[in-house]
Design an enzyme around this catalytic site. Structure first.
Site, PDB file in Angstrom:
ATOM      1  N   GLU A 103       6.977  20.063  70.486  1.00  0.00           N
ATOM      2  CA  GLU A 103       7.974  19.781  71.515  1.00  0.00           C
ATOM      3  C   GLU A 103       8.786  18.543  71.127  1.00  0.00           C
ATOM      4  OE1 GLU A 103       8.715  21.539  74.149  1.00  0.00           O
ATOM      5  OE2 GLU A 103       7.042  22.958  74.189  1.00  0.00           O
ATOM      6  N   CYS A 104      10.049  18.495  71.599  1.00  0.00           N
ATOM      7  CA  CYS A 104      10.929  17.382  71.243  1.00  0.00           C
ATOM      8  C   CYS A 104      10.817  16.212  72.210  1.00  0.00           C
ATOM      9  CB  CYS A 104      12.385  17.847  71.193  1.00  0.00           C
ATOM     10  SG  CYS A 104      13.081  18.271  72.803  1.00  0.00           S
ATOM     11  N   GLY A 105      10.132  16.397  73.320  1.00  0.00           N
ATOM     12  CA  GLY A 105       9.945  15.290  74.243  1.00  0.00           C
ATOM     13  C   GLY A 105      10.481  15.540  75.640  1.00  0.00           C
TER      14      GLY A 105
ATOM     15  N   ASP B  33      13.336  10.758  69.452  1.00  0.00           N
ATOM     16  CA  ASP B  33      13.265  11.799  70.478  1.00  0.00           C
ATOM     17  C   ASP B  33      13.722  11.254  71.826  1.00  0.00           C
ATOM     18  OD1 ASP B  33      12.374  13.749  68.768  1.00  0.00           O
ATOM     19  OD2 ASP B  33      10.262  13.561  69.309  1.00  0.00           O
TER      20      ASP B  33
ATOM     21  N   TRP C  50       9.647  21.906  63.386  1.00  0.00           N
ATOM     22  CA  TRP C  50       8.679  20.983  62.786  1.00  0.00           C
ATOM     23  C   TRP C  50       7.640  21.762  61.982  1.00  0.00           C
ATOM     24  CZ3 TRP C  50       9.520  20.976  68.189  1.00  0.00           C
ATOM     25  CH2 TRP C  50      10.468  20.058  68.612  1.00  0.00           C
TER      26      TRP C  50
END
Length: 221
Positions: free
Chosen positions: A183-185, A75, A176
């Site tokens: 969240e992806c980051g 990420d 996900w």
């Protein structure tokens, strides 16, 4: 996985495309081209994972399924670092996002204005909008969107973590799926990996400062 321009309209940040990956590169690049035609005065900046111009570059450097071996670092290098580099190189002080409360997960208590741990101001003007309101605005104003939206996708991210959703599911339920992650980051607080990198850099700077100081003392003696 591939380092490709991110385009998860209607929730994408505008003005630049960060280095996220999607399975349908053709859909993504087609959207970018349509956005450029629709808004000729808008300049789109694309940022890829550092030192990776192609999918092959990324896979050679990190492995073909990097997200399975070290998802947090994945990420960071595929999404967070390119976004931070974009903010830095473009001297960005504030960004507009398309995040909304109805997307669920951590976005359920989204504020209109936020300041992240780097001091970046994030303005979320659509925070209280529903997906139907977004659709109506898109239709009324002829806003280009990713064709994947018409295939049941409500949020488009990496090919390996994105699925279509049903009308009864949260908009980001396809991200996900079956996991707690939402969240992806990019919009999270610093990851452990990012904190580790910062600590390493601070340690390096301190060691350099100490070496310079000690050198000056020896020379003065």
């Amino acid at each position: 996985m591939s380092p490709r321009p991110r385009s998860n309209s209607p929730e994408a940040e505008s003005g630049y495309a960060s280095g996220c990956s999607t399975e349908s590169l053709a859909d993504t690049l087609d959207l970018v081209q349509r956005v450029e035609r629709r808004y000729p005065d808008l300049k789109i900046h694309t940022f890829k994972p550092e030192h990776c111009e192609t999918t092959q570059d990324f896979e050679q450097k990190f492995g073909e399924r990097f997200w399975e071996t070290d998802e947090e670092r994945y990420d960071y290098v595929a999404k967070v670092e390119p976004a931070q580099r974009a903010y830095r190189e473009l001297d960005v002080k504030a960004v507009l996002t398309g995040r909304r409360k109805t997307q669920g997960g951590k976005r359920g208590d989204l504020d209109i204005v936020e300041i992240d741990d780097q001091g970046l101001i994030k303005v979320n003007p659509l925070a209280n909008w529903s997906f139907k309101q977004v659709q109506a605005y898109i239709k009324d104003n002829d806003v280009p969107t990713n064709d994947l939206l018409d295939q049941g996708y409500r949020s488009v991210g990496d090919w390996h973590s994105t699925q279509p959703v049903t009308d009864s599911e949260d908009e980001r339920a396809g991200r996900w799926k079956g996991r707690q992650k939402t969240e992806c980051g990019i919009h999270n607080k610093k990851s452990r990996y990012a904190i580790f990198l910062q600590e390493q850099e601070e340690k390096r700077q301190q060691e350099l400062s100490d070496a310079i100081t000690n050198g000056l003392k020896i020379e003065a003696a």
